[in-house]
Write a protein that holds these residues in place. Structure first.
Motif, PDB file in Angstrom:
ATOM      1  N   PHE A 150     -21.628  41.259  37.770  1.00  0.00           N
ATOM      2  CA  PHE A 150     -22.038  42.201  38.814  1.00  0.00           C
ATOM      3  C   PHE A 150     -23.468  41.927  39.275  1.00  0.00           C
ATOM      4  O   PHE A 150     -23.740  41.832  40.476  1.00  0.00           O
ATOM      5  N   VAL A 151     -24.386  41.763  38.326  1.00  0.00           N
ATOM      6  CA  VAL A 151     -25.797  41.525  38.662  1.00  0.00           C
ATOM      7  C   VAL A 151     -25.961  40.201  39.406  1.00  0.00           C
ATOM      8  O   VAL A 151     -26.670  40.128  40.415  1.00  0.00           O
ATOM      9  N   LEU A 152     -25.306  39.169  38.916  1.00  0.00           N
ATOM     10  CA  LEU A 152     -25.409  37.851  39.574  1.00  0.00           C
ATOM     11  C   LEU A 152     -24.861  37.913  40.996  1.00  0.00           C
ATOM     12  O   LEU A 152     -25.486  37.410  41.937  1.00  0.00           O
ATOM     13  N   ASN A 153     -23.717  38.541  41.151  1.00  0.00           N
ATOM     14  CA  ASN A 153     -23.095  38.624  42.481  1.00  0.00           C
ATOM     15  C   ASN A 153     -23.891  39.496  43.445  1.00  0.00           C
ATOM     16  O   ASN A 153     -24.099  39.129  44.609  1.00  0.00           O
ATOM     17  N   GLU A 154     -24.338  40.644  42.962  1.00  0.00           N
ATOM     18  CA  GLU A 154     -25.089  41.567  43.811  1.00  0.00           C
ATOM     19  C   GLU A 154     -26.386  40.942  44.326  1.00  0.00           C
ATOM     20  O   GLU A 154     -26.837  41.242  45.431  1.00  0.00           O
ATOM     21  N   ASN A 155     -26.978  40.075  43.521  1.00  0.00           N
ATOM     22  CA  ASN A 155     -28.275  39.495  43.871  1.00  0.00           C
ATOM     23  C   ASN A 155     -28.188  38.030  44.300  1.00  0.00           C
ATOM     24  O   ASN A 155     -29.206  37.377  44.478  1.00  0.00           O
ATOM     25  N   LYS A 156     -26.917  37.549  44.435  1.00  0.00           N
ATOM     26  CA  LYS A 156     -26.668  36.169  44.901  1.00  0.00           C
ATOM     27  C   LYS A 156     -27.462  35.156  44.068  1.00  0.00           C
ATOM     28  O   LYS A 156     -28.194  34.318  44.603  1.00  0.00           O
ATOM     29  N   LEU A 157     -27.304  35.261  42.753  1.00  0.00           N
ATOM     30  CA  LEU A 157     -28.040  34.408  41.820  1.00  0.00           C
ATOM     31  C   LEU A 157     -27.093  33.489  41.062  1.00  0.00           C
ATOM     32  O   LEU A 157     -25.956  33.872  40.752  1.00  0.00           O
ATOM     33  N   ASN A 158     -27.566  32.294  40.762  1.00  0.00           N
ATOM     34  CA  ASN A 158     -26.869  31.417  39.835  1.00  0.00           C
ATOM     35  C   ASN A 158     -27.357  31.719  38.428  1.00  0.00           C
ATOM     36  O   ASN A 158     -28.549  31.971  38.211  1.00  0.00           O
ATOM     37  N   ALA A 159     -26.449  31.662  37.461  1.00  0.00           N
ATOM     38  CA  ALA A 159     -26.793  32.009  36.084  1.00  0.00           C
ATOM     39  C   ALA A 159     -27.972  31.194  35.560  1.00  0.00           C
ATOM     40  O   ALA A 159     -28.874  31.737  34.914  1.00  0.00           O
ATOM     41  N   ASN A 160     -27.997  29.891  35.866  1.00  0.00           N
ATOM     42  CA  ASN A 160     -29.053  29.025  35.308  1.00  0.00           C
ATOM     43  C   ASN A 160     -30.415  29.224  35.970  1.00  0.00           C
ATOM     44  O   ASN A 160     -31.390  28.593  35.579  1.00  0.00           O
ATOM     45  N   GLU A 161     -30.480  30.120  36.957  1.00  0.00           N
ATOM     46  CA  GLU A 161     -31.754  30.453  37.608  1.00  0.00           C
ATOM     47  C   GLU A 161     -32.346  31.758  37.061  1.00  0.00           C
ATOM     48  O   GLU A 161     -33.365  32.224  37.539  1.00  0.00           O
ATOM     49  N   CYS A 162     -31.673  32.321  36.037  1.00  0.00           N
ATOM     50  CA  CYS A 162     -32.078  33.635  35.523  1.00  0.00           C
ATOM     51  C   CYS A 162     -32.518  33.564  34.070  1.00  0.00           C
ATOM     52  O   CYS A 162     -31.997  32.778  33.279  1.00  0.00           O
ATOM     53  N   LEU A 163     -33.469  34.427  33.741  1.00  0.00           N
ATOM     54  CA  LEU A 163     -33.860  34.666  32.356  1.00  0.00           C
ATOM     55  C   LEU A 163     -33.534  36.117  32.044  1.00  0.00           C
ATOM     56  O   LEU A 163     -33.917  37.026  32.788  1.00  0.00           O
ATOM     57  N   PHE A 164     -32.821  36.329  30.934  1.00  0.00           N
ATOM     58  CA  PHE A 164     -32.442  37.672  30.499  1.00  0.00           C
ATOM     59  C   PHE A 164     -33.179  37.993  29.209  1.00  0.00           C
ATOM     60  O   PHE A 164     -33.179  37.199  28.263  1.00  0.00           O
ATOM     61  N   ILE A 165     -33.835  39.164  29.156  1.00  0.00           N
ATOM     62  CA  ILE A 165     -34.627  39.577  27.989  1.00  0.00           C
ATOM     63  C   ILE A 165     -34.046  40.869  27.422  1.00  0.00           C
ATOM     64  O   ILE A 165     -33.978  41.886  28.119  1.00  0.00           O
ATOM     65  N   ASP A 166     -33.626  40.827  26.153  1.00  0.00           N
ATOM     66  CA  ASP A 166     -32.974  41.984  25.537  1.00  0.00           C
ATOM     67  C   ASP A 166     -33.186  41.916  24.030  1.00  0.00           C
ATOM     68  O   ASP A 166     -33.284  40.832  23.463  1.00  0.00           O
ATOM     69  N   ASP A 167     -33.239  43.082  23.378  1.00  0.00           N
ATOM     70  CA  ASP A 167     -33.409  43.106  21.922  1.00  0.00           C
ATOM     71  C   ASP A 167     -32.081  43.112  21.175  1.00  0.00           C
ATOM     72  O   ASP A 167     -32.066  43.068  19.946  1.00  0.00           O
ATOM     73  N   ASN A 168     -30.965  43.157  21.900  1.00  0.00           N
ATOM     74  CA  ASN A 168     -29.651  43.263  21.275  1.00  0.00           C
ATOM     75  C   ASN A 168     -28.951  41.901  21.264  1.00  0.00           C
ATOM     76  O   ASN A 168     -28.760  41.287  22.314  1.00  0.00           O
ATOM     77  N   GLU A 169     -28.556  41.467  20.085  1.00  0.00           N
ATOM     78  CA  GLU A 169     -27.981  40.115  19.946  1.00  0.00           C
ATOM     79  C   GLU A 169     -26.671  39.949  20.714  1.00  0.00           C
ATOM     80  O   GLU A 169     -26.440  38.918  21.343  1.00  0.00           O
ATOM     81  N   ALA A 170     -25.815  40.966  20.667  1.00  0.00           N
ATOM     82  CA  ALA A 170     -24.525  40.864  21.362  1.00  0.00           C
ATOM     83  C   ALA A 170     -24.723  40.706  22.865  1.00  0.00           C
ATOM     84  O   ALA A 170     -24.030  39.912  23.523  1.00  0.00           O
ATOM     85  N   ASN A 171     -25.680  41.453  23.421  1.00  0.00           N
ATOM     86  CA  ASN A 171     -25.970  41.335  24.859  1.00  0.00           C
ATOM     87  C   ASN A 171     -26.461  39.935  25.194  1.00  0.00           C
ATOM     88  O   ASN A 171     -26.076  39.344  26.213  1.00  0.00           O
ATOM     89  N   CYS A 172     -27.310  39.400  24.329  1.00  0.00           N
ATOM     90  CA  CYS A 172     -27.858  38.059  24.546  1.00  0.00           C
ATOM     91  C   CYS A 172     -26.779  36.998  24.437  1.00  0.00           C
ATOM     92  O   CYS A 172     -26.772  36.015  25.195  1.00  0.00           O
ATOM     93  N   ASN A 173     -25.844  37.188  23.518  1.00  0.00           N
ATOM     94  CA  ASN A 173     -24.770  36.214  23.356  1.00  0.00           C
ATOM     95  C   ASN A 173     -23.901  36.115  24.603  1.00  0.00           C
ATOM     96  O   ASN A 173     -23.490  35.030  25.004  1.00  0.00           O
ATOM     97  N   THR A 174     -23.633  37.261  25.236  1.00  0.00           N
ATOM     98  CA  THR A 174     -22.842  37.246  26.479  1.00  0.00           C
ATOM     99  C   THR A 174     -23.594  36.508  27.575  1.00  0.00           C
ATOM    100  O   THR A 174     -23.010  35.683  28.294  1.00  0.00           O
ATOM    101  N   SER A 175     -24.874  36.787  27.713  1.00  0.00           N
ATOM    102  CA  SER A 175     -25.652  36.136  28.772  1.00  0.00           C
ATOM    103  C   SER A 175     -25.736  34.630  28.542  1.00  0.00           C
ATOM    104  O   SER A 175     -25.605  33.843  29.474  1.00  0.00           O
TER     105      SER A 175
END
Length: 203
Positions: A150-175
């Motif tokens: 949803f975030v990638l599509n809404e903002n017209k972003l490619n995954a490899n152009e993004c950095l995701f910062i989170d303290d939760n391991e499961a969230n990081c694993n998905t990204s």
């Protein structure tokens, strides 16, 4: 090249005491663990699939000795301070205009209402982001893949152009699985304001 930075909220900007909150909840409810039903209701609430009224009704039914006010206090116990230097870091990052800034947080109406009341610079904080997504408002929740799509599509972003910062391991694993650069931040030893030192290899 990183074009967008996607930030979690809790334990990235505002400090949380998750372990303390769990212990406090168990003590107040006189239980040893959350039931499957409680865990499910918490998840539904965080995803905005039930209202605050329905959420509180469920807990009042299960813990009739507790008032709604007491339940809200227990629910908000995990929310701690928001260090001002993190706001300053975000302000400078916004002023640089180098990156699209996105907030992506699993949260709920009671927590956000508490933060609005207790963090005087919440509106300024929110305005530094180009997009601001709260799970209960968009009915999607980390670590499910659909919230990242949803975030990638809404903002017209490619995954490899993004950095995701989170303290939760499961969230990081998905990204990571989607090809998003990821910083699994440790709130005990790391601070988001040190982003460009900690992740200098990405910039």
């Amino acid at each position: 090249m990183i074009k967008a930075i996607i930030f979690d909220f809790g334990n990235v900007f505002i400090n949380l005491d998750i372990e303390g909150a769990i212990k406090h909840t168990f003590n107040q409810f006189k239980i040893d663990t959350l039931s499957e039903e409680m865990t499910a209701f918490n998840g539904l609430y965080e995803q905005g699939l039930i209202s605050t009224e329905e959420f509180l009704e469920f807990y009042v039914e299960n813990f009739p000795d507790m008032s709604s006010e007491a339940l809200i206090d227990i629910w908000n116990f995990m929310l701690k301070d928001f260090p001002k230097h993190r706001l300053e870091f975000l302000k400078e990052l916004k002023a640089s205009s180098k990156y699209k800034l996105i907030l992506l947080s699993n949260t709920n109406e009671l927590h956000i209402d508490y933060i609005k009341r207790n963090v005087p610079f919440y509106d300024a904080f929110k305005n530094y982001f180009d997009a601001f997504y709260l799970s209960h408002e968009i009915n999607l929740r980390k670590p499910n893949r659909d919230i990242f799509d949803f975030v990638l599509n809404e903002n017209k972003l490619n995954a490899n152009e993004c950095l995701f910062i989170d303290d939760n391991e499961a969230n990081c694993n998905t990204s990571k699985a989607l090809g998003i650069e990821t910083w699994h931040i440790n709130p005990e030893t790391e601070d988001v304001s040190n982003l460009f030192k900690t992740k200098k290899d990405l910039f």
